[in-house]
Design a protein around this motif. Sequence first.
Motif, PDB file in Angstrom:
ATOM      1  N   PRO A  62      14.916  34.040  62.563  1.00 60.93           N
ATOM      2  CA  PRO A  62      15.194  32.623  62.294  1.00 60.93           C
ATOM      3  C   PRO A  62      16.548  32.429  61.627  1.00 60.93           C
ATOM      4  O   PRO A  62      16.923  33.162  60.711  1.00 60.93           O
ATOM      5  N   GLY A  63      17.281  31.451  62.122  1.00 61.07           N
ATOM      6  CA  GLY A  63      18.612  31.175  61.611  1.00 61.07           C
ATOM      7  C   GLY A  63      19.710  31.906  62.334  1.00 61.07           C
ATOM      8  O   GLY A  63      20.891  31.617  62.135  1.00 61.07           O
ATOM      9  N   GLN A  64      19.342  32.871  63.199  1.00 61.89           N
ATOM     10  CA  GLN A  64      20.333  33.642  63.950  1.00 61.89           C
ATOM     11  C   GLN A  64      20.137  33.475  65.457  1.00 61.89           C
ATOM     12  O   GLN A  64      20.591  34.295  66.246  1.00 61.89           O
ATOM     13  N   GLU A  65      19.468  32.395  65.851  1.00 58.01           N
ATOM     14  CA  GLU A  65      19.087  32.242  67.259  1.00 58.01           C
ATOM     15  C   GLU A  65      20.285  32.110  68.201  1.00 58.01           C
ATOM     16  O   GLU A  65      20.169  32.398  69.389  1.00 58.01           O
ATOM     17  N   ASP A  66      21.418  31.651  67.690  1.00 56.73           N
ATOM     18  CA  ASP A  66      22.569  31.430  68.560  1.00 56.73           C
ATOM     19  C   ASP A  66      23.452  32.656  68.704  1.00 56.73           C
ATOM     20  O   ASP A  66      24.501  32.604  69.360  1.00 56.73           O
ATOM     21  N   ARG A  67      23.040  33.776  68.109  1.00 57.60           N
ATOM     22  CA  ARG A  67      23.886  34.963  68.120  1.00 57.60           C
ATOM     23  C   ARG A  67      23.134  36.164  68.657  1.00 57.60           C
ATOM     24  O   ARG A  67      22.084  36.536  68.117  1.00 57.60           O
ATOM     25  N   SER A  68      23.652  36.764  69.723  1.00 56.44           N
ATOM     26  CA  SER A  68      23.101  38.010  70.241  1.00 56.44           C
ATOM     27  C   SER A  68      23.810  39.164  69.545  1.00 56.44           C
ATOM     28  O   SER A  68      25.039  39.161  69.416  1.00 56.44           O
ATOM     29  N   THR A  69      23.051  40.145  69.096  1.00 57.21           N
ATOM     30  CA  THR A  69      23.673  41.209  68.319  1.00 57.21           C
ATOM     31  C   THR A  69      22.814  42.466  68.320  1.00 57.21           C
ATOM     32  O   THR A  69      21.596  42.408  68.521  1.00 57.21           O
ATOM     33  N   TRP A  70      23.479  43.591  68.101  1.00 60.90           N
ATOM     34  CA  TRP A  70      22.798  44.845  67.824  1.00 60.90           C
ATOM     35  C   TRP A  70      22.701  45.021  66.313  1.00 60.90           C
ATOM     36  O   TRP A  70      23.604  44.630  65.578  1.00 60.90           O
ATOM     37  N   CYS A  71      21.630  45.622  65.865  1.00 65.01           N
ATOM     38  CA  CYS A  71      21.432  45.853  64.438  1.00 65.01           C
ATOM     39  C   CYS A  71      20.959  47.284  64.220  1.00 65.01           C
ATOM     40  O   CYS A  71      19.974  47.719  64.838  1.00 65.01           O
ATOM     41  N   VAL A  72      21.659  48.015  63.351  1.00 65.98           N
ATOM     42  CA  VAL A  72      21.230  49.361  62.994  1.00 65.98           C
ATOM     43  C   VAL A  72      20.341  49.284  61.759  1.00 65.98           C
ATOM     44  O   VAL A  72      20.560  48.448  60.875  1.00 65.98           O
ATOM     45  N   HIS A  73      19.317  50.130  61.705  1.00 68.44           N
ATOM     46  CA  HIS A  73      18.434  50.217  60.551  1.00 68.44           C
ATOM     47  C   HIS A  73      18.671  51.551  59.845  1.00 68.44           C
ATOM     48  O   HIS A  73      18.727  52.604  60.498  1.00 68.44           O
ATOM     49  N   LEU A  74      18.799  51.495  58.530  1.00 65.07           N
ATOM     50  CA  LEU A  74      19.011  52.676  57.703  1.00 65.07           C
ATOM     51  C   LEU A  74      17.694  53.062  57.039  1.00 65.07           C
ATOM     52  O   LEU A  74      16.940  52.201  56.584  1.00 65.07           O
ATOM     53  N   ALA A  75      17.433  54.350  56.974  1.00 65.64           N
ATOM     54  CA  ALA A  75      16.156  54.834  56.463  1.00 65.64           C
ATOM     55  C   ALA A  75      16.036  54.621  54.955  1.00 65.64           C
ATOM     56  O   ALA A  75      17.011  54.749  54.207  1.00 65.64           O
ATOM     57  N   SER A  76      14.813  54.302  54.528  1.00 64.57           N
ATOM     58  CA  SER A  76      14.515  54.149  53.108  1.00 64.57           C
ATOM     59  C   SER A  76      13.085  54.613  52.856  1.00 64.57           C
ATOM     60  O   SER A  76      12.188  54.327  53.648  1.00 64.57           O
ATOM     61  N   PRO A  77      12.849  55.299  51.733  1.00 62.85           N
ATOM     62  CA  PRO A  77      11.471  55.644  51.381  1.00 62.85           C
ATOM     63  C   PRO A  77      10.719  54.476  50.761  1.00 62.85           C
ATOM     64  O   PRO A  77       9.495  54.522  50.633  1.00 62.85           O
ATOM     65  N   ASP A  78      11.465  53.399  50.392  1.00 66.09           N
ATOM     66  CA  ASP A  78      10.845  52.267  49.704  1.00 66.09           C
ATOM     67  C   ASP A  78      11.750  51.045  49.898  1.00 66.09           C
ATOM     68  O   ASP A  78      12.754  50.888  49.195  1.00 66.09           O
ATOM     69  N   ILE A  86      20.214  46.396  46.769  1.00 65.45           N
ATOM     70  CA  ILE A  86      21.099  45.543  47.564  1.00 65.45           C
ATOM     71  C   ILE A  86      21.506  44.321  46.761  1.00 65.45           C
ATOM     72  O   ILE A  86      22.690  43.963  46.692  1.00 65.45           O
ATOM     73  N   ARG A  87      20.546  43.669  46.135  1.00 67.44           N
ATOM     74  CA  ARG A  87      20.843  42.490  45.313  1.00 67.44           C
ATOM     75  C   ARG A  87      21.699  42.878  44.097  1.00 67.44           C
ATOM     76  O   ARG A  87      22.647  42.164  43.721  1.00 67.44           O
ATOM     77  N   GLU A  88      21.361  43.994  43.481  1.00 69.43           N
ATOM     78  CA  GLU A  88      22.079  44.438  42.285  1.00 69.43           C
ATOM     79  C   GLU A  88      23.569  44.630  42.562  1.00 69.43           C
ATOM     80  O   GLU A  88      24.413  44.354  41.694  1.00 69.43           O
ATOM     81  N   HIS A  89      23.894  45.059  43.787  1.00 66.57           N
ATOM     82  CA  HIS A  89      25.287  45.351  44.119  1.00 66.57           C
ATOM     83  C   HIS A  89      25.934  44.256  44.963  1.00 66.57           C
ATOM     84  O   HIS A  89      26.938  44.497  45.636  1.00 66.57           O
ATOM     85  N   PHE A 153      29.874  49.142  48.222  1.00 67.97           N
ATOM     86  CA  PHE A 153      28.478  48.718  48.354  1.00 67.97           C
ATOM     87  C   PHE A 153      27.572  49.808  48.926  1.00 67.97           C
ATOM     88  O   PHE A 153      26.537  50.133  48.320  1.00 67.97           O
ATOM     89  N   PHE A 154      27.911  50.366  50.076  1.00 66.08           N
ATOM     90  CA  PHE A 154      26.981  51.267  50.755  1.00 66.08           C
ATOM     91  C   PHE A 154      26.716  52.557  49.978  1.00 66.08           C
ATOM     92  O   PHE A 154      25.554  52.983  49.859  1.00 66.08           O
ATOM     93  N   PRO A 155      27.727  53.213  49.388  1.00 64.92           N
ATOM     94  CA  PRO A 155      27.406  54.387  48.559  1.00 64.92           C
ATOM     95  C   PRO A 155      26.572  54.027  47.330  1.00 64.92           C
ATOM     96  O   PRO A 155      25.726  54.823  46.898  1.00 64.92           O
ATOM     97  N   ALA A 156      26.799  52.836  46.770  1.00 59.30           N
ATOM     98  CA  ALA A 156      26.021  52.441  45.595  1.00 59.30           C
ATOM     99  C   ALA A 156      24.551  52.244  45.945  1.00 59.30           C
ATOM    100  O   ALA A 156      23.659  52.590  45.157  1.00 59.30           O
ATOM    101  N   VAL A 157      24.291  51.689  47.124  1.00 61.90           N
ATOM    102  CA  VAL A 157      22.911  51.400  47.523  1.00 61.90           C
ATOM    103  C   VAL A 157      22.214  52.642  48.067  1.00 61.90           C
ATOM    104  O   VAL A 157      21.032  52.890  47.753  1.00 61.90           O
ATOM    105  N   PHE A 158      22.927  53.444  48.867  1.00 58.28           N
ATOM    106  CA  PHE A 158      22.273  54.555  49.566  1.00 58.28           C
ATOM    107  C   PHE A 158      22.683  55.938  49.065  1.00 58.28           C
ATOM    108  O   PHE A 158      22.209  56.941  49.594  1.00 58.28           O
ATOM    109  N   GLY A 159      23.560  56.000  48.079  1.00 64.96           N
ATOM    110  CA  GLY A 159      23.928  57.294  47.511  1.00 64.96           C
ATOM    111  C   GLY A 159      24.814  58.144  48.396  1.00 64.96           C
ATOM    112  O   GLY A 159      24.842  59.377  48.247  1.00 64.96           O
TER     113      GLY A 159
END
Length: 265
Positions: A62-78, A86-89, A153-159
């Motif tokens: 929802p909110g992205q209906e006008d945009r076609s896109t690929w999305c990568v998912h990054l692994a997380s244990p939690d 993510i919010r903290e950084h 951002f990314f090293p702070a969130v995912f180490g």
Amino acid sequence: MAVPPEGTPCWAEAMFRDVEGVKSFYGDVLGWTFRELPTDYGRCTQACADGRAVAAVVPPVPGQEDRSTWCVHLASPDVVATAARIREHGGDILVEPVQADDLGAVLLARDPGGVVFGVWQAGTHEGFEVTGVPGAYCWAEILTRAPETSDAFFPAVFGYRAKQLDDPGVDFRLFGVGEDTVLGRMRMTDAFPPGTPPFVNLYFAVEDCDATVATATRWGAVVRSGPADSPFGRSATLGDPFGAPFSVIDTGTTRGDVPKAHDVT
């Protein structure tokens, strides 16, 4: 495949309104077959390379209906803990953590520079069933005009540990988990049209880059760069007929020496 370490790209989703059109295009271009996956949270079509799951085709959020896109998912244990980091950084949560039946849990987020990505906590669905073979995911790069933002951002969130390529002609950083390099980051140049938003570009392995590009253009895809040789393979970046960028690479055709890189963290 086993559950990958935290921060490793583990799944890819094509978020498109025209699911049937996507199936026709990528089925021909990447040789995918498809199977419907019934869930309690909506329609999901799995794409398979030689019978093994490599991606999903889903309607846009929802909110992205006008945009076609690929999305990568990054692994997380939690995913709940990852959402907090993510919010903290300075990132935003676009879709709050949600349980997807017994398959796992997922969230959709955006870094402070506008890069959209997903996070996946494995359940019965651990992620890619195969990588690096024709039709399967091979690599991903963050493309952004604000590299310093993503670099923090990314090293702070995912180490991640980080390395910078020793190449004055390109601003390119590598993010690693342990001894494995899992993700790239490249500064967007003037070669990208003004207004192009930052994004994560996914690479899919193919047997013959030029033949794949020819097939894609017959379907109406646009060549954005390449085909071109590199130390990592012969690759090309395309815009599919629905407006989403992606890349293909033949890793068996290489030319030149792999550039050196130095640690930055």
